[in-house]
Design an enzyme around this catalytic site. Sequence first.
Site, mmCIF file in Angstrom:
data_model
loop_
_atom_site.group_PDB
_atom_site.id
_atom_site.type_symbol
_atom_site.label_atom_id
_atom_site.label_comp_id
_atom_site.label_asym_id
_atom_site.label_seq_id
_atom_site.Cartn_x
_atom_site.Cartn_y
_atom_site.Cartn_z
ATOM 1 N N SER A 285 0.873 -1.169 0.000
ATOM 2 C CA SER A 285 0.000 0.000 0.000
ATOM 3 C C SER A 285 0.906 1.213 0.000
ATOM 4 O O SER A 285 2.081 1.123 0.378
ATOM 5 C CB SER A 285 -0.876 0.014 1.260
ATOM 6 N N TYR B 72 -3.109 -0.564 10.251
ATOM 7 C CA TYR B 72 -2.962 -0.716 8.804
ATOM 8 C C TYR B 72 -1.557 -0.317 8.365
ATOM 9 O O TYR B 72 -0.888 -1.049 7.623
ATOM 10 C CB TYR B 72 -4.008 0.137 8.085
#
Length: 248
Positions: free
Chosen positions: A140, A153
């Site tokens: 990501s 995350y």
Amino acid sequence: MTDRIAIITGAGSGIGRASALALLDGGWSVALVGRRQDALEETAALATSDNSLVVPTDVTDPAQVDALFAKVKSTFGRLDMLFNNAGGNVPQTNFGDFTFEMWRKVCAINLDAMFLCANAAFRMMRDQQPRGGRIINNGSISAHNPRPGSVAYTSTKHAVTGLTKTIALDGRQYDICCGQIDIGNAATPMTAKSTEGQLQPNGQIAVEPRMDVNHVGQQVAFMANLPLESNVQFVTIMATKMPWIGRG
């Protein structure tokens, strides 16, 4: 390419679906993996070929992961590529209010499941003849910089980078490649809130541009189709105008 076998986790929607369709349309056989059988079957129905295998699996469960790889081996005989794509998050929450339960929920899917699937794929690729294969981990842009209120995350995506590097190093002697694709604002259900406004580091709420998720699928297919002598170690694909480059 009809003898090339791939596993894609999180194949029932979004990036996983786009990547699965890109490979299926390119002649690969693909095991479609995710929790919901109906979503996986919908992905299979969208392909121009019938070379898919639907395998409903909770990739956070070691026993189910073992069963998945046993199924792929018994069906196809080998594995050439794993796209380690399944992931998830919880709502943005300031670090001081973040709970251990929230932390564990994100770690289970974004890191534990990544390890379980990559570990099983590595062993299968190492032991098959001819040996070797490719593992692509979904990182990501959070593997580089955090968003506000995203401790689990961001931490897991930073950890995926370490996982990718270690697999790439340990896999050299077995002709196993490992690379990572870091994705920013692909148009999927997971980024739907970007169209309504995302919390920015300066405290403002801003609508963020998104890009066609099929561009990500095409990038995954490019990486997958390389010969094993070549590897895309890290690549970032993102919406051109999303507020990331230069973000303060």
